[in-house]
Scaffold this motif. Structure first.
Motif, PDB file in Angstrom:
ATOM      1  N   GLN A   1       0.837  -1.217   0.000  1.00  0.00           N
ATOM      2  CA  GLN A   1       0.000   0.000   0.000  1.00  0.00           C
ATOM      3  C   GLN A   1       0.862   1.253   0.000  1.00  0.00           C
ATOM      4  OE1 GLN A   1      -2.507  -0.343   3.433  1.00  0.00           O
ATOM      5  NE2 GLN A   1      -3.669  -2.045   2.576  1.00  0.00           N
ATOM      6  N   LYS A   2       1.930   1.194   0.798  1.00  0.00           N
ATOM      7  CA  LYS A   2       2.835   2.355   0.892  1.00  0.00           C
ATOM      8  C   LYS A   2       3.473   2.640  -0.469  1.00  0.00           C
ATOM      9  CE  LYS A   2       5.047   5.189   3.375  1.00  0.00           C
ATOM     10  NZ  LYS A   2       4.243   6.111   4.126  1.00  0.00           N
ATOM     11  N   ARG A   3       3.946   1.573  -1.109  1.00  0.00           N
ATOM     12  CA  ARG A   3       4.573   1.720  -2.425  1.00  0.00           C
ATOM     13  C   ARG A   3       3.582   2.348  -3.424  1.00  0.00           C
ATOM     14  NH1 ARG A   3       9.985   0.809  -2.108  1.00  0.00           N
ATOM     15  NH2 ARG A   3      10.598  -1.285  -1.565  1.00  0.00           N
ATOM     16  N   GLN A   4       2.337   1.856  -3.366  1.00  0.00           N
ATOM     17  CA  GLN A   4       1.337   2.376  -4.310  1.00  0.00           C
ATOM     18  C   GLN A   4       1.063   3.851  -4.067  1.00  0.00           C
ATOM     19  OE1 GLN A   4      -2.105  -0.104  -4.131  1.00  0.00           O
ATOM     20  NE2 GLN A   4      -1.121  -1.775  -5.249  1.00  0.00           N
TER      21      GLN A   4
ATOM     22  N   SER B   1       8.651   4.756   5.246  1.00  0.00           N
ATOM     23  CA  SER B   1       9.271   5.247   4.007  1.00  0.00           C
ATOM     24  C   SER B   1      10.790   5.314   4.146  1.00  0.00           C
ATOM     25  CB  SER B   1       8.770   6.629   3.601  1.00  0.00           C
ATOM     26  OG  SER B   1       7.654   7.023   4.284  1.00  0.00           O
ATOM     27  N   VAL B   2      11.256   5.713   5.342  1.00  0.00           N
ATOM     28  CA  VAL B   2      12.707   5.820   5.539  1.00  0.00           C
ATOM     29  C   VAL B   2      13.346   4.429   5.398  1.00  0.00           C
ATOM     30  CG1 VAL B   2      14.531   6.409   7.197  1.00  0.00           C
ATOM     31  CG2 VAL B   2      12.491   7.846   7.020  1.00  0.00           C
ATOM     32  N   LEU B   3      12.712   3.440   6.058  1.00  0.00           N
ATOM     33  CA  LEU B   3      13.270   2.086   5.978  1.00  0.00           C
ATOM     34  C   LEU B   3      13.271   1.576   4.535  1.00  0.00           C
ATOM     35  CD1 LEU B   3      11.682   0.353   9.116  1.00  0.00           C
ATOM     36  CD2 LEU B   3      14.009   1.176   8.852  1.00  0.00           C
ATOM     37  N   LEU B   4      12.163   1.865   3.815  1.00  0.00           N
ATOM     38  CA  LEU B   4      12.080   1.385   2.429  1.00  0.00           C
ATOM     39  C   LEU B   4      13.108   2.094   1.540  1.00  0.00           C
ATOM     40  CD1 LEU B   4       8.215   1.023   1.963  1.00  0.00           C
ATOM     41  CD2 LEU B   4       9.907  -0.795   2.221  1.00  0.00           C
TER      42      LEU B   4
END
Ligand code: HEM
Length: 296
Positions: free
Chosen positions: A47-50, A65-68
């Motif tokens: 979901q975050k990526r989308q 987001s920071v971790l990704l």
């Protein structure tokens, strides 16, 4: 997950027994639970990526987001695989939610059992926030007595009474006992916090004891270790404390609290339920009476 991690398991007592590992249902259940959690986290990440793909820089960066980002950049200095991202997120939730919630419940229970302490804590909060419509985190630094109340709560009711298990790295000899290399070592901080060698009236709830003492929970006073000590000490201490302070301040500022029916302060049940964190065995039931901010 927390129940499985803190429950009794024969495998813990006989870690080298393959047979026990084979027949232990707990391990299977833990594996299933772990897989379910990871599937759930996969969805959150998706979901975050989308969202990031749709809104681009328009959304503010959060912890995930920071971790990704670190995961995607994959530099020589830092590389974080996706399982580590998921494990960090699940560690933060498992370490951060119940511990703070339990501390608030124990603190309220102790305040109800000790009406004088409740009165003093409430007066401080209401005096300091006089006229404010809500409590914000910048108000918290000005509180003094409430910090003592939280310290005293953590002394008597550390949410993780045996900390996290350690493994002995070298065979050693402590207080006449041989501790073999590889042994699991548990540190009983619950007992340290109530040891009459270090505390006067150890079973009494007396926040004032910390007003004149330098003993703190930062990991160097070994009689008081609610956040542990050393390299594996709780990394969320400040955040956890802020959560507890904010919740307690809000409860004390906006409400007066009454025990139901004929329950007297000394009748509030303080027995503990086994598990991690150690919660009250019976939930704390109270009547909340709305307090108007200006009528201090
Ligand atoms: C009142 C609140 C809290 C208390 C009393 C508490 C207590 C503890 C304790 C006793 C440990 C084990 C330390 C040791 O074995 O030496 C621990 C570990 C940990 N805590 Fe907390 N904690 C609290 C809040 C939080 C929060 C808010 C977070 C994160 C959002 C958090 C994240 C963690 C993590 C990730 C670990 C594992 C550290 C490691 O194994 O290296 N805790 N906590």
């Amino acid at each position: 997950m927390l129940e499985l991690a803190s429950g009794f398991s024969l495998v813990d007592l006989y870690p080298s027994s393959r047979l026990l590992r084979l027949i232990s249902t707990g391990l299977d259940e833990a594996k299933r639970c772990h897989e379910r959690l990871h599937r759930f986290l996969d969805q959150i990440i998706e979901q975050k990526r989308q969202r990031e793909a749709t809104f681009g820089d328009g959304i503010s960066e959060d912890f995930l987001s920071v971790l990704l980002r670190i995961h995607d950049e994959d530099t020589e200095q830092i590389s974080l695989d996706i399982n580590s991202v998921k494990s960090i997120i699940s560690d933060l939730f498992s370490g951060g939610s119940e511990t703070a919630a339990t501390t608030v419940e124990w603190a309220m229970a102790e305040l109800m059992r000790n009406p004088k302490v409740m009165k003093e804590a409430q007066s401080e909060v209401r005096e300091l926030l006089r006229g404010c419509t809500s409590v914000t985190d910048s108000d918290l630094v000005r509180l003094n007595y409430l910090h003592l109340v939280i310290k005293e709560t953590l002394r008597l009711h550390p949410p993780a009474p045996l900390l996290l298990p350690r493994q002995c790295r070298e065979t050693c000899h402590v207080l006449g006992y041989d501790i073999p290399k590889g042994a699991t070592v548990l540190v009983n901080v619950w007992a340290l916090g109530r040891d009459p060698k270090y505390w006067e009236d150890p079973e009494e709830f007396k926040p004032e004891r910390f007003a004149t003492s330098n003993v703190d929970f930062r990991g160097t006073d070994f009689q008081f270790l609610p956040f542990g000590s050393g390299r594996r000490m709780c990394p969320g201490m400040s955040f956890g404390l802020a959560n507890v302070e904010l919740a307690l301040t809000t409860l004390l500022y906006h409400f007066d609290w009454k025990l139901p029916g004929n329950v007297k302060p000394e009748d509030v049940d303080m027995s503990e339920a086994p598990g991690l964190p150690v919660r009250k065995k019976t939930p704390l039931l109270l009547h909340a009476v709305r307090h108007e901010p200006d009528s201090v």
